[in-house]
Design a protein around this motif. Structure first.
Motif, short mmCIF file in Angstrom:
data_model
loop_
_atom_site.label_atom_id
_atom_site.label_comp_id
_atom_site.label_asym_id
_atom_site.label_seq_id
_atom_site.Cartn_x
_atom_site.Cartn_y
_atom_site.Cartn_z
N GLY A 240 0.28 4.94 -14.45
CA GLY A 240 -0.01 6.07 -13.57
C GLY A 240 -1.31 5.97 -12.81
N ASP A 241 -1.95 4.80 -12.86
CA ASP A 241 -3.21 4.66 -12.13
C ASP A 241 -2.92 4.09 -10.74
OD1 ASP A 241 -5.77 4.35 -11.28
OD2 ASP A 241 -6.49 3.36 -13.09
N LEU A 242 -2.57 4.98 -9.84
CA LEU A 242 -2.21 4.55 -8.49
C LEU A 242 -3.41 3.96 -7.75
CD1 LEU A 242 0.09 7.54 -7.46
CD2 LEU A 242 0.81 5.26 -8.14
N GLY A 243 -4.60 4.41 -8.13
CA GLY A 243 -5.82 3.89 -7.51
C GLY A 243 -5.99 2.42 -7.80
N TYR A 244 -5.85 2.08 -9.09
CA TYR A 244 -6.00 0.69 -9.48
C TYR A 244 -4.89 -0.16 -8.86
CZ TYR A 244 -6.99 -3.29 -12.54
OH TYR A 244 -7.30 -4.53 -13.02
N ALA A 245 -3.67 0.40 -8.84
CA ALA A 245 -2.54 -0.32 -8.24
C ALA A 245 -2.80 -0.58 -6.75
CB ALA A 245 -1.25 0.46 -8.43
N SER A 246 -3.40 0.39 -6.08
CA SER A 246 -3.72 0.21 -4.66
C SER A 246 -4.74 -0.90 -4.47
CB SER A 246 -4.30 1.50 -4.07
OG SER A 246 -3.35 2.51 -4.12
N ALA A 247 -5.71 -0.92 -5.37
CA ALA A 247 -6.74 -1.97 -5.29
C ALA A 247 -6.08 -3.34 -5.47
CB ALA A 247 -7.80 -1.75 -6.37
N ILE A 248 -5.15 -3.44 -6.43
CA ILE A 248 -4.45 -4.71 -6.65
C ILE A 248 -3.68 -5.09 -5.38
CG2 ILE A 248 -2.67 -5.90 -8.02
CD1 ILE A 248 -3.33 -3.84 -10.29
N GLY A 249 -3.01 -4.10 -4.80
CA GLY A 249 -2.23 -4.34 -3.59
C GLY A 249 -3.08 -4.86 -2.46
N TRP A 250 -4.27 -4.31 -2.30
CA TRP A 250 -5.15 -4.76 -1.21
C TRP A 250 -5.68 -6.16 -1.46
CZ3 TRP A 250 -5.57 -3.50 3.61
CH2 TRP A 250 -5.06 -2.26 4.01
N VAL A 251 -5.98 -6.45 -2.72
CA VAL A 251 -6.44 -7.82 -3.04
C VAL A 251 -5.32 -8.81 -2.76
CG1 VAL A 251 -7.11 -9.34 -4.95
CG2 VAL A 251 -8.21 -7.12 -4.69
N LEU A 252 -4.09 -8.43 -3.12
CA LEU A 252 -2.94 -9.31 -2.86
C LEU A 252 -2.76 -9.53 -1.36
CD1 LEU A 252 -0.36 -10.80 -3.82
CD2 LEU A 252 0.83 -8.62 -3.73
N THR A 253 -2.88 -8.44 -0.59
CA THR A 253 -2.72 -8.55 0.87
C THR A 253 -3.76 -9.49 1.47
OG1 THR A 253 -1.97 -6.27 0.85
CG2 THR A 253 -2.59 -7.16 2.99
N CYS A 254 -4.99 -9.31 1.03
CA CYS A 254 -6.06 -10.18 1.55
C CYS A 254 -5.80 -11.62 1.15
CB CYS A 254 -7.43 -9.73 1.02
SG CYS A 254 -7.89 -8.11 1.64
N GLY A 255 -5.39 -11.81 -0.10
CA GLY A 255 -5.10 -13.16 -0.60
C GLY A 255 -4.00 -13.82 0.21
N LEU A 256 -2.95 -13.08 0.48
CA LEU A 256 -1.83 -13.62 1.25
C LEU A 256 -2.26 -13.96 2.68
CD1 LEU A 256 1.30 -11.53 0.19
CD2 LEU A 256 0.95 -13.98 -0.03
N GLY A 257 -3.11 -13.10 3.23
CA GLY A 257 -3.62 -13.35 4.57
C GLY A 257 -4.38 -14.67 4.63
N ILE A 258 -5.24 -14.87 3.62
CA ILE A 258 -6.04 -16.10 3.58
C ILE A 258 -5.13 -17.32 3.41
CG2 ILE A 258 -7.76 -17.36 2.19
CD1 ILE A 258 -8.99 -14.52 1.60
N ILE A 259 -4.18 -17.21 2.48
CA ILE A 259 -3.27 -18.35 2.22
C ILE A 259 -2.45 -18.68 3.48
CG2 ILE A 259 -1.23 -19.09 0.90
CD1 ILE A 259 -2.42 -17.45 -1.45
N SER A 260 -1.95 -17.64 4.14
CA SER A 260 -1.13 -17.87 5.34
C SER A 260 -1.97 -18.54 6.44
CB SER A 260 -0.58 -16.54 5.87
OG SER A 260 0.26 -15.97 4.91
N PHE A 261 -3.20 -18.07 6.59
CA PHE A 261 -4.10 -18.65 7.58
C PHE A 261 -4.34 -20.13 7.27
CE2 PHE A 261 -8.42 -19.83 8.87
CZ PHE A 261 -8.35 -19.57 10.23
#
Lengths: 272, 448
Positions: A240-261
């Motif tokens: 139920g910690d949507l805040g922490y889940a959001s943080a994980i989601g943003w880290v994943l997004t940034c990671g994917l952006g870097i890998i794709s680049f």
């Protein structure tokens, strides 16, 4: 529509990433604590490690197999090629949940078909989904069966767009099969190959339902099947910690952006 | 001819959407006649409740109950989301399974979406009729948030025919020491195991942990799965599933393994297995060929005279705070769980004994069961019901299970390489590390 379904949730999730929550009703602003906690959490690193290994398996096992199948089934002299094209593609039509259930049964120790086959050669009872060291290989094998056909279709389409005259010219110039592949086929299919590599990588980082169903709604023994999305799901929708889940989601997004680049840079897609 | 500017495919999609939308507008869903809605994940419960509806309507004509079966995962996700966001799509009554109830207790007490039933349980006298340890599971911060559906005492089920042919005298297996000693004689590695034991997940380990009086959390919510009881249980358990002297094995975890378990049992791969009351009905249903070949015995104790049972699984019925008529919901819940006809029908279908002591004298619980070699199954489970250990729920129980599982894997790997040398120290370290992880989350995640 874009504002309602994309922009608002995007901004909301970014804001949420700075809160600890129990559902959306109770929340406390914690600044960067979610990110600090994440980078000190061994489970997060386990999830990243598993996901990266799975992604490497996808790219370095799945894609060569797909390309090999595509080259094989692109030959006009090959009898029954349409049947095989359909056969290899068909697992994808069943969907990952069905395939996960199917392979869950195949990998059962002692009674499962995979172990029955192994037993012809070695008298060992392999615990594919119970042994932490074998969970990822089992997942990669399952994903190979599921996705190889789909990627094969992309490669087939690309192969068919390579002009036949180029091969003829290469043959006249004395090029062997390897040279033809390196100097004619690969340059011709490169844009599609870059696309497939990127999509496979992104898809691998989104791995969830295949592992979740195969491992019976759990991350598997010793978190051997824990993926980043599974970690996100457990944090957000089980704890139920949507805040922490959001943080994980943003880290994943940034990671994917870097890998794709990085991938685009390496494959030269950016230079065009 | 009119040409759609975005092409044919979007035009077809648009037409399909307009047709579907128009049809839905013209055919609105009829309003349900029900004034109470019950969600449950258990098919057997749903069947029993639907069968009880005529009697319910007769007893309470003002109650019009709609019973809905929702998949376990979907039910919990939908309900939690509804609670967290105050959505109107909440049922009046809902059945919740033990493994996920803790999640509902996270956060401020007033945010718990269930009605505190303690005052009603006390006032109605139900409080004293229910096995006390069973209430612990559904309690949090002084409140009791559900009526227990069951007790789920655990026995050992075994292949009586094989045990007889091997000359195993089950009456002599009253301690685990004796059981293990027999197990080492009768286990044939890779072909036959004395007992089905989960090697990597905590299903079996936690059962023994509870039997010894341990657990994940104490009644105050403190993490205790690194205490001396847990260390001793781990030290005892790991050699049973690892190394040369092992007597237990499993087919992995999950539904697929569960399906093949019945085949394994029929082939004599396992002689014994942990069997809470609910599981005994599964054996009857999925292995009908074993009728008359199976029997039950109380779990061996850890020391002579010790506890001979544990507990596994559980369900409660809760009333949501969103329920508009809580009195009606309360009397409906009570009726569904306590009417003798329904209970009898339910027991015959599920073998699950109720948590209400006064119900245990009903004849249905004392009938011999032909499948289980004519044993009086209900009577045997009832005989152990008051001895079940408490199992305290906690918002972090899912995490704790995962962490204990990691410690189990670590200990199994250590033992398979090093044997008993330094094993206890390793267990202590592994359990402490795992428990500290849960404490870290606890410290961070509570919003009181």
């Amino acid at each position: 529509m874009f504002a309602i379904f994309y922009l608002y949730p995007l901004i909301k999730s970014l804001i949420l990433a700075f809160y600890i929550t129990v559902g959306p009703k109770s929340k406390i602003f914690v600044g960067f604590d979610n990110f600090r906690f994440m980078f000190h959490d061994p489970d997060f690193y386990r999830a990243v490690r598993n996901t990266v290994l799975y992604a490497l398996g996808s790219v370095f096992v799945q894609l060569p197999v797909s390309l090999g199948l595509a080259i094989l089934l692109n030959r006009s002299k090959y009898p029954g090629r349409n049947f095989f094209r359909f056969s290899f593609f068909s697992p994808y039509m069943f969907g990952s949940v069905f395939v996960a259930v199917l392979f869950g049964v195949l990998f059962v120790p002692h009674f499962g078909l995979v172990n029955k086959l192994v037993a012809f050669f070695y008298s060992v009872d392999i615990k594919w989904l119970s042994n932490p060291k074998l969970v990822l290989p089992a997942l990669i094998l399952t994903a190979l069966w599921l996705y190889a056909g789909l990627n094969m279709i992309y490669f087939l389409a690309a192969l068919q767009s390579v002009p036949k005259e180029l091969y003829e010219a290469a043959r006249v110039d004395g090029a062997n099969a390897l040279h033809q592949f390196l100097h004619v086929t690969w340059p011709g299919i490169k844009p599609v190959a870059v696309f497939v590599i990127m999509m496979s990588t992104i898809g691998s980082f989104q791995l969830f339902e295949l592992a979740w169903v195969m491992l019976d709604s759990s991350p598997g023994p010793d978190n051997a099947g824990l993926t980043i999305i599974m970690y996100l799901y457990q944090s957000g929708f089980v704890s139920g910690d949507l805040g922490y889940a959001s943080a994980i989601g943003w880290v994943l997004t940034c990671g994917l952006g870097i890998i794709s680049f990085f991938q685009m840079k390496v494959t030269g897609a950016l230079s065009k | 001819m009119i040409i759609f500017p975005f092409g044919k495919a979007p035009a077809v999609i648009l037409v399909a959407a307009l047709l579907a939308g128009g049809w839905l507008l013209l055919h609105p869903r009829g309003k349900e006649d029900a004034n109470l809605v019950l969600w449950s994940f258990a098919k057997t419960h749903i069947t029993a409740y639907n069968q009880a509806l005529p009697a319910l309507n007769h007893a309470y004509p003002d109650v019009k109950l709609s019973v809905k079966q929702i998949h376990f995962e979907a039910l919990n996700r939908r309900l939690l989301s509804s609670f967290w966001s105050d959505l109107p799509s909440q049922p009046d009554l809902v059945e919740i399974e033990i493994s996920c109830v803790g999640t509902y207790f996270k956060g401020p007490k007033e945010q718990i979406g269930f009605e505190d039933l303690k005052p009603r349980l006390v006032e109605s006298g139900m409080y004293n009729r229910i096995v006390r340890n069973r209430l612990a599971t559904w309690s949090n911060r002084g409140g009791i948030y559900g009526i227990p559906n069951d007790v789920h005492p655990v026995m050992l089920a075994y292949r009586r025919d094989i045990a007889d042919s091997l000359g195993i005298c089950v009456d002599s297996l009253y301690t685990w020491d004796r059981f293990i000693e027999a197990g080492r004689r009768f286990t044939v590695e890779g072909e036959r195991y004395m007992i089905e034991l989960n090697e990597q997940n905590v299903g079996s380990l936690e059962c023994f942990l509870f039997q010894r009086g341990g657990g994940y959390f104490d009644s105050l919510g403190n993490v205790i799965f690194d205490n001396p009881v847990a260390v001793a249980t781990m030290e005892w358990f790991v050699p049973l599933v690892t190394g040369k002297g092992r007597i237990g094995a499993d087919l992995g975890s999950g539904q697929n393994a569960a399906v093949l378990f019945y085949k394994a049992l029929e082939e004599g791969y396992y002689l014994f297995f942990i069997c809470p009351d609910w599981r005994s009905s599964f054996i009857q249903e999925y292995s009908p060929r074993l009728a008359g070949k199976m029997a039950l015995m109380p779990m061996p104790a850890f020391y002579p005279g010790g506890r001979r049972t544990s507990t596994q699984g559980g369900t409660m019925m809760a009333i949501t705070k969103a329920c508009k008529d809580k009195d009606k919901a309360w009397k409906t819940a009570l009726f569904l769980y306590t009417n003798p006809e329904g209970r009898s029908r339910s027991f015959k279908k599920t073998n699950i004994i109720p948590p209400f002591r006064d119900a245990w004298t009903e004849p249905v619980f004392h009938e011999p069961n032909a499948f289980w070699s004519g044993q009086k199954l209900g009577e045997m489970y009832i005989g152990l019901a008051d001895s079940i250990p408490p199992q305290y729920s906690n918002p972090f129980v899912v995490l704790a299970k995962g962490k204990l599982s990691q410690a189990l894997v670590s200990c199994t790997q250590y033992y398979s390489v090093n044997g008993s040398s330094g094993f206890r120290d390793h267990i202590r370290k592994a359990l402490t590390a795992s428990a500290d992880e849960v404490r870290k989350y606890q410290k961070r995640g509570l919003i009181e």
